[in-house]
Design a protein around this motif. Structure first.
Motif, PDB file in Angstrom:
ATOM      1  N   GLN A 158       0.809  -1.222   0.000  1.00  0.00           N
ATOM      2  CA  GLN A 158       0.000   0.000   0.000  1.00  0.00           C
ATOM      3  C   GLN A 158       0.843   1.273   0.000  1.00  0.00           C
ATOM      4  O   GLN A 158       0.365   2.327  -0.421  1.00  0.00           O
ATOM      5  N   ILE A 159       2.087   1.193   0.468  1.00  0.00           N
ATOM      6  CA  ILE A 159       2.942   2.388   0.464  1.00  0.00           C
ATOM      7  C   ILE A 159       4.050   2.300  -0.586  1.00  0.00           C
ATOM      8  O   ILE A 159       4.953   3.137  -0.608  1.00  0.00           O
ATOM      9  N   SER A 160       3.986   1.295  -1.446  1.00  0.00           N
ATOM     10  CA  SER A 160       5.084   1.044  -2.407  1.00  0.00           C
ATOM     11  C   SER A 160       5.314   2.206  -3.369  1.00  0.00           C
ATOM     12  O   SER A 160       6.433   2.396  -3.866  1.00  0.00           O
ATOM     13  N   SER A 161       4.277   3.009  -3.633  1.00  0.00           N
ATOM     14  CA  SER A 161       4.461   4.155  -4.538  1.00  0.00           C
ATOM     15  C   SER A 161       5.270   5.267  -3.878  1.00  0.00           C
ATOM     16  O   SER A 161       5.737   6.181  -4.552  1.00  0.00           O
ATOM     17  N   PHE A 162       5.437   5.178  -2.560  1.00  0.00           N
ATOM     18  CA  PHE A 162       6.187   6.203  -1.841  1.00  0.00           C
ATOM     19  C   PHE A 162       7.522   5.701  -1.299  1.00  0.00           C
ATOM     20  O   PHE A 162       8.545   6.367  -1.424  1.00  0.00           O
ATOM     21  N   ALA A 163       7.515   4.525  -0.686  1.00  0.00           N
ATOM     22  CA  ALA A 163       8.741   4.048  -0.039  1.00  0.00           C
ATOM     23  C   ALA A 163       8.771   2.523  -0.012  1.00  0.00           C
ATOM     24  O   ALA A 163       7.734   1.860  -0.090  1.00  0.00           O
ATOM     25  N   ASN A 201       8.288  17.482   8.366  1.00  0.00           N
ATOM     26  CA  ASN A 201       9.723  17.764   8.243  1.00  0.00           C
ATOM     27  C   ASN A 201      10.471  16.696   7.459  1.00  0.00           C
ATOM     28  O   ASN A 201      11.425  17.006   6.744  1.00  0.00           O
ATOM     29  N   LYS A 202      10.057  15.447   7.564  1.00  0.00           N
ATOM     30  CA  LYS A 202      10.782  14.338   6.936  1.00  0.00           C
ATOM     31  C   LYS A 202      10.291  13.994   5.532  1.00  0.00           C
ATOM     32  O   LYS A 202      11.073  13.564   4.691  1.00  0.00           O
ATOM     33  N   TYR A 203       8.983  14.182   5.284  1.00  0.00           N
ATOM     34  CA  TYR A 203       8.409  13.567   4.082  1.00  0.00           C
ATOM     35  C   TYR A 203       7.700  14.514   3.119  1.00  0.00           C
ATOM     36  O   TYR A 203       7.378  14.107   2.002  1.00  0.00           O
ATOM     37  N   VAL A 204       7.433  15.763   3.504  1.00  0.00           N
ATOM     38  CA  VAL A 204       6.594  16.625   2.685  1.00  0.00           C
ATOM     39  C   VAL A 204       7.410  17.774   2.094  1.00  0.00           C
ATOM     40  O   VAL A 204       8.253  18.367   2.772  1.00  0.00           O
ATOM     41  N   VAL A 234       2.138  12.288  -5.649  1.00  0.00           N
ATOM     42  CA  VAL A 234       3.133  12.938  -6.507  1.00  0.00           C
ATOM     43  C   VAL A 234       4.335  13.306  -5.644  1.00  0.00           C
ATOM     44  O   VAL A 234       4.183  13.957  -4.599  1.00  0.00           O
ATOM     45  N   LYS A 235       5.541  12.893  -6.067  1.00  0.00           N
ATOM     46  CA  LYS A 235       6.760  13.193  -5.320  1.00  0.00           C
ATOM     47  C   LYS A 235       7.665  14.101  -6.135  1.00  0.00           C
ATOM     48  O   LYS A 235       7.608  14.121  -7.364  1.00  0.00           O
ATOM     49  N   ASN A 236       8.529  14.839  -5.422  1.00  0.00           N
ATOM     50  CA  ASN A 236       9.531  15.628  -6.125  1.00  0.00           C
ATOM     51  C   ASN A 236      10.801  14.797  -6.324  1.00  0.00           C
ATOM     52  O   ASN A 236      10.843  13.607  -5.976  1.00  0.00           O
ATOM     53  N   GLU A 237      11.840  15.414  -6.861  1.00  0.00           N
ATOM     54  CA  GLU A 237      13.057  14.666  -7.191  1.00  0.00           C
ATOM     55  C   GLU A 237      13.749  14.076  -5.968  1.00  0.00           C
ATOM     56  O   GLU A 237      14.445  13.066  -6.054  1.00  0.00           O
ATOM     57  N   SER A 238      13.564  14.691  -4.835  1.00  0.00           N
ATOM     58  CA  SER A 238      14.194  14.188  -3.608  1.00  0.00           C
ATOM     59  C   SER A 238      13.324  13.172  -2.874  1.00  0.00           C
ATOM     60  O   SER A 238      13.694  12.689  -1.796  1.00  0.00           O
ATOM     61  N   GLY A 239      12.169  12.851  -3.455  1.00  0.00           N
ATOM     62  CA  GLY A 239      11.313  11.829  -2.867  1.00  0.00           C
ATOM     63  C   GLY A 239      10.284  12.347  -1.882  1.00  0.00           C
ATOM     64  O   GLY A 239       9.537  11.563  -1.288  1.00  0.00           O
ATOM     65  N   ARG A 240      10.237  13.670  -1.706  1.00  0.00           N
ATOM     66  CA  ARG A 240       9.238  14.235  -0.781  1.00  0.00           C
ATOM     67  C   ARG A 240       7.882  14.357  -1.482  1.00  0.00           C
ATOM     68  O   ARG A 240       7.806  14.540  -2.700  1.00  0.00           O
ATOM     69  N   ILE A 241       6.826  14.294  -0.667  1.00  0.00           N
ATOM     70  CA  ILE A 241       5.473  14.350  -1.213  1.00  0.00           C
ATOM     71  C   ILE A 241       5.108  15.788  -1.579  1.00  0.00           C
ATOM     72  O   ILE A 241       5.172  16.697  -0.743  1.00  0.00           O
ATOM     73  N   VAL A 242       4.738  15.974  -2.819  1.00  0.00           N
ATOM     74  CA  VAL A 242       4.262  17.268  -3.299  1.00  0.00           C
ATOM     75  C   VAL A 242       2.752  17.352  -3.119  1.00  0.00           C
ATOM     76  O   VAL A 242       2.205  18.377  -2.705  1.00  0.00           O
TER      77      VAL A 242
END
Length: 397
Positions: free
Chosen positions: A66-71, A330-333, A366-374
């Motif tokens: 369920q979280i594979s699209s993010f991490a 702070n960590k993910y967004v 949707v993530k940015n290049e550094s993997g943070r959630i946009v």
């Protein structure tokens, strides 16, 4: 894995267990369900080389999918076998109380250093709503501040407070979030209220009585107290509550944006003064007796046409949803994005799973290049047909 293990445990019954203060506290069935459904939550606020205690390892693969699209998360991050831990494991629960210590001892963890009775009594003392009185008294002369709290050991004292303020909120010194609160006035005082007050005074020693203010918004300052008793500021959390004071959700936004929002009502200088005072005051109050995160709930109130800061509604001496939301952002967004962090309770089978599918479709991640959630939706715990408690966030650009 490092040689020294760190284990994170989500025990949301902590406040009620601390109020009961018995090793044999029986957790209500609904809260057992909550801790089982949300036990994956510490994954998001713990370091990458730590362990998270889960109740059902069969849900690990569900969660990973369920979280594979993010991490991508290793199975090694999770354990359901406390007995298999190293002798030098350090345990980080939501909060320490006698019932948790007893259950860990029952799990054959006698070799692990756990808080003793004296330490637990000190944590309970520090966690009492009585501690707000000293903070409010110290800040009462500051311009732009409101807030009073009275420790009442008998009904006559409560009636004196009601005679002054009329509408008051009564609080038991220890209770769960949004619980142990009674709104009362001279006109609505009755035998039920008197019975509740008498029971709380008998079991907890006193009742806190506070004026009811015209609240504009809820927020908190979040802190961390280290092993040496040094307190540091972690950041703000901005949240919403229902009409009963129960937690609804946290806003996910940068500290800068939250402070800008607060400065629409009170000055940044006042916020800074209160923050510095709380660092000093809580360092003195805690004095090395507690290591971990804690939050100080606050309000912006509108009184007689003036916006005032209530600097200490409650001190939550434990991990809390405000700290979780601060760390999540702070960590993910992506710093320019904003969103909300929710903890939902569902009452029927498959309701959570249906909501999960709906939100996944409505808010694709949707993530940015550094993997943070946009932008998008992310579930923070596994969701199945039997899920009743669900933690997730929705981010928007």
């Amino acid at each position: 894995m490092q040689n020294k293990q760190e284990l994170y445990i989500f025990n949301p019954e902590h406040d009620m267990a601390l109020a009961n203060f018995s090793p044999y506290y029986k957790i209500p069935a609904e809260i057992i369900r909550m801790k089982e459904d949300l036990c994956f939550l510490p994954l998001w606020y713990s370091a990458v080389n730590t362990l998270v205690y889960v109740y059902n390892k069969d849900l690990i693969q569900v969660f990973k999918n369920q979280i594979s699209s993010f991490a991508h998360v290793s199975d090694d991050r999770f354990t359901d076998d406390i007995q298999a831990l190293n002798a030098d494991v350090e345990i980080y629960p939501w909060g320490w109380n006698p019932a948790l210590v007893h259950s860990l001892q029952d799990d054959a963890l006698q070799h692990v250093v756990l808080p003793d009775e004296r330490k637990l009594e000190h944590i309970r003392f520090l966690s009492s709503r009585e501690r707000t009185v000293a903070v409010l008294d110290s800040l009462s002369s500051v311009v732009g501040i409101c807030g009073n709290s009275f420790r009442c050991t008998e009904i006559a004292l409560i009636k004196e407070v009601m005679a002054i303020y009329n509408n008051v909120i009564l609080k038991s010194p220890w209770s769960g979030s949004g619980r142990g609160l009674v709104r009362i006035s001279s006109e609505t005082w009755n035998s039920n209220a008197e019975g509740w007050v008498s029971r709380v005074i008998r079991t907890q020693g006193c009742v806190m009585a506070e004026p009811i203010y015209n609240k504009v918004l809820d927020f908190a300052m979040e802190f961390y107290s280290d092993n040496d008793g040094i307190v540091s500021f972690l950041g703000y959390s901005l949240f919403d509550t229902d009409s009963h004071g129960a937690y609804k959700y946290n806003y996910l936004m940068s500290d800068t944006k939250i402070e800008q929002k607060l400065s629409e009502f009170v000055s940044v200088d006042l916020l800074s003064h209160v923050k510095d005072f709380l660092i000093s005051k809580t360092s003195t109050i805690i004095s090395g007796g507690y290591t971990g995160y804690f939050g100080v709930d606050m309000m912006i109130c509108l009184e007689k046409g003036e916006y005032l800061l209530h600097p200490c509604v409650e001190i939550n001496l434990r991990m809390n949803m405000g700290v979780v939301s601060r760390i999540l952002f702070n960590k993910y967004v992506e710093v320019k994005s904003e969103g909300k962090f929710f903890v939902e309770h569902y009452f029927s089978e498959s309701e959570a799973l249906s909501k999960h599918g709906e939100l996944s479709s409505l808010y694709p991640l949707v993530k940015n290049e550094s993997g943070r959630i946009v932008s998008g939706y992310l579930s923070l715990v596994p969701v199945t047909s039997t899920t009743r408690f669900h933690a997730y966030m929705i981010i928007k650009e």
